[in-house]
Design a protein around this motif. Structure first.
Motif, PDB file in Angstrom:
ATOM      1  N   LYS A 167       0.807  -1.213   0.000  1.00 22.17           N
ATOM      2  CA  LYS A 167       0.000   0.000   0.000  1.00 22.17           C
ATOM      3  C   LYS A 167       0.849   1.275   0.000  1.00 22.17           C
ATOM      4  O   LYS A 167       0.304   2.375  -0.062  1.00 22.17           O
ATOM      5  CB  LYS A 167      -0.935   0.002   1.216  1.00 22.17           C
ATOM      6  N   ARG A 168       2.169   1.127   0.078  1.00 21.76           N
ATOM      7  CA  ARG A 168       3.028   2.308   0.146  1.00 21.76           C
ATOM      8  C   ARG A 168       3.608   2.713  -1.206  1.00 21.76           C
ATOM      9  O   ARG A 168       4.311   3.684  -1.307  1.00 21.76           O
ATOM     10  CB  ARG A 168       4.160   2.069   1.151  1.00 21.76           C
ATOM     11  N   MET A 169       3.332   1.915  -2.250  1.00 27.76           N
ATOM     12  CA  MET A 169       3.852   2.234  -3.574  1.00 27.76           C
ATOM     13  C   MET A 169       2.966   3.318  -4.182  1.00 27.76           C
ATOM     14  O   MET A 169       1.848   3.061  -4.594  1.00 27.76           O
ATOM     15  CB  MET A 169       3.864   0.980  -4.455  1.00 27.76           C
ATOM     16  N   ALA A 170       3.480   4.570  -4.200  1.00 24.73           N
ATOM     17  CA  ALA A 170       2.647   5.696  -4.613  1.00 24.73           C
ATOM     18  C   ALA A 170       2.770   6.006  -6.093  1.00 24.73           C
ATOM     19  O   ALA A 170       1.794   6.375  -6.741  1.00 24.73           O
ATOM     20  CB  ALA A 170       3.015   6.938  -3.797  1.00 24.73           C
ATOM     21  N   SER A 171       3.969   5.870  -6.652  1.00 22.77           N
ATOM     22  CA  SER A 171       4.159   6.224  -8.060  1.00 22.77           C
ATOM     23  C   SER A 171       5.341   5.443  -8.612  1.00 22.77           C
ATOM     24  O   SER A 171       6.346   5.242  -7.928  1.00 22.77           O
ATOM     25  CB  SER A 171       4.410   7.734  -8.209  1.00 22.77           C
ATOM     26  N   GLY A 172       5.220   4.995  -9.866  1.00 22.74           N
ATOM     27  CA  GLY A 172       6.248   4.160 -10.473  1.00 22.74           C
ATOM     28  C   GLY A 172       7.147   4.888 -11.438  1.00 22.74           C
ATOM     29  O   GLY A 172       7.109   6.118 -11.597  1.00 22.74           O
ATOM     30  N   TYR A 173       7.961   4.100 -12.121  1.00 22.51           N
ATOM     31  CA  TYR A 173       8.944   4.567 -13.096  1.00 22.51           C
ATOM     32  C   TYR A 173       8.248   4.833 -14.430  1.00 22.51           C
ATOM     33  O   TYR A 173       7.480   4.016 -14.908  1.00 22.51           O
ATOM     34  CB  TYR A 173       9.995   3.478 -13.238  1.00 22.51           C
ATOM     35  N   GLY A 174       8.515   6.000 -15.023  1.00 25.58           N
ATOM     36  CA  GLY A 174       7.918   6.330 -16.316  1.00 25.58           C
ATOM     37  C   GLY A 174       7.311   7.723 -16.292  1.00 25.58           C
ATOM     38  O   GLY A 174       7.526   8.506 -15.359  1.00 25.58           O
ATOM     39  N   TYR A 175       6.578   8.062 -17.330  1.00 21.60           N
ATOM     40  CA  TYR A 175       5.963   9.386 -17.415  1.00 21.60           C
ATOM     41  C   TYR A 175       4.856   9.520 -16.377  1.00 21.60           C
ATOM     42  O   TYR A 175       3.949   8.697 -16.300  1.00 21.60           O
ATOM     43  CB  TYR A 175       5.411   9.631 -18.822  1.00 21.60           C
ATOM     44  N   ARG A 176       4.964  10.588 -15.580  1.00 19.86           N
ATOM     45  CA  ARG A 176       3.990  10.879 -14.540  1.00 19.86           C
ATOM     46  C   ARG A 176       3.706  12.382 -14.519  1.00 19.86           C
ATOM     47  O   ARG A 176       4.469  13.182 -15.079  1.00 19.86           O
ATOM     48  CB  ARG A 176       4.520  10.448 -13.156  1.00 19.86           C
ATOM     49  N   ILE A 177       2.620  12.764 -13.855  1.00 24.09           N
ATOM     50  CA  ILE A 177       2.284  14.179 -13.707  1.00 24.09           C
ATOM     51  C   ILE A 177       3.073  14.750 -12.527  1.00 24.09           C
ATOM     52  O   ILE A 177       2.997  14.231 -11.414  1.00 24.09           O
ATOM     53  CB  ILE A 177       0.778  14.375 -13.472  1.00 24.09           C
ATOM     54  N   HIS A 178       3.843  15.795 -12.788  1.00 23.24           N
ATOM     55  CA  HIS A 178       4.625  16.412 -11.711  1.00 23.24           C
ATOM     56  C   HIS A 178       3.681  17.093 -10.725  1.00 23.24           C
ATOM     57  O   HIS A 178       2.763  17.829 -11.141  1.00 23.24           O
ATOM     58  CB  HIS A 178       5.608  17.445 -12.286  1.00 23.24           C
TER      59      HIS A 178
END
Length: 323
Positions: free
Chosen positions: A181-192
């Motif tokens: 449940k602690r994985m908030a955001s992964g590797y790759g294009y994301r919204i800053h």
């Protein structure tokens, strides 16, 4: 009483009785017999189109049963093929990458199944298409299993020769995350989170309360520690050797010093929100040579197969990063 038939005799100008000869009687009997046989055969042919013998009914039931079993076999083959595909992906992207072995090309895994006449010997049967499809799947699956088995044998040899490397390669999550449940955001294009633009995110963000312990993910030596109120904030970089490095950012504080040796699982700091960060979290990166890799491929010692699949799903979601 049988009817008596007469004919008119013009010579005597009188009616005379018709006498039946034995030859005529024989002809009538023979014609009647063949007529009866013809009627019976016609009736049998007509009825055979609508009525089926017990043997025919048994054969039809057997064919339906075989068709059902072939459909069930195809379904199981599809499931086995899906499992093997996942193993092939882990083999190329994780196991072989760890030991710097070249990934096995897709062409090599599926080679030797061309040609339109390969299964022509199965033509002419009821449900030939179904039988040919199942046979082809079995052949492909068998070939891929042989290739994969040889690859795993090679990995075993590499592992025996690289025990130290195994201990050094990042192989666990940097924070305790058993429920994922602690994985908030992964590797790759994301919204800053601040600029609200689509930007490449070079690591993984683990959301956690301030002060949550952060651990070294492999044996190595601390290459860099830095205190900062900007950018990645308080940060630690570990050199694991064999070309691998890991980077831990936005720490509340770190507990190691430069050139200190650490082992996998050692405490190196605590989660914070230093630098440009919208919430307490850890930004974590894995680096090989000069290339930043997707950290999700480096949790093989920390997750079961089911948890790993769930982690892949979470990490692939194109959401908003925390830094």
């Amino acid at each position: 009483m049988a009817k008596v038939k007469y004919y008119y005799d013009s010579d005597t100008l009188s009616y005379r009785r018709i006498e039946k000869s034995k030859g005529n009687i024989s002809k009538i009997i023979i014609l009647s017999f063949f007529g009866l046989v013809l009627i019976m055969l016609s009736g049998f042919v007509v009825l055979s189109q609508f009525l089926k013998t017990p043997n025919q009914l048994a054969q039809e039931r057997e064919l339906e049963n075989l068709k059902f079993n072939y459909e069930l076999l195809n379904k199981r083959l599809d499931e086995s093929s899906s499992i093997l595909s996942q193993l092939q992906q882990r083999d190329n992207n994780i196991y072989r990458a760890y030991f710097e072995a070249n990934p096995i090309p897709e062409e090599q895994r599926k080679a030797g199944f061309g040609g339109v006449n390969r299964y022509s010997y199965l033509n002419g049967y009821d449900n030939s298409k179904l039988i040919k499809e199942a046979t082809k799947k079995i052949d492909i699956l068998s070939k891929q299993m042989v290739v994969q088995s040889k690859s795993l044998d090679e990995i075993v040899v590499l592992a025996k020769n690289k025990k130290e490397m195994l201990a050094s390669i990042p192989a666990i999550q940097p924070v305790a995350n058993k429920n994922l449940k602690r994985m908030a955001s992964g590797y790759g294009y994301r919204i800053h989170p601040i600029y609200k633009t689509r930007k490449f995110h070079w690591g993984m963000d683990f959301s956690a309360p301030r002060g949550t312990p952060v651990y070294a993910t492999g044996n190595g030596k601390v290459e860099k520690v830095k205190r900062s109120r900007r950018g990645y904030g308080n940060q630690v970089k570990i050199n694991h050797g064999f070309g691998y490095k890991t980077f831990y950012a936005h720490l509340e504080k770190y507990t190691v010093r430069k050139n200190q040796k650490v082992k996998r699982g050692d405490l190196i700091g605590y989660v914070g929100t230093s630098g440009i960060s919208t919430a307490p979290h850890l930004h974590y990166e894995v680096i090989k040579g000069n290339k930043k890799l997707n950290p999700v491929y480096f949790y093989f010692s920390d997750l079961t197969a089911e948890e790993y699949d769930r982690m892949l799903e979470l990490a692939s979601q194109e959401n908003q990063s925390l830094d």
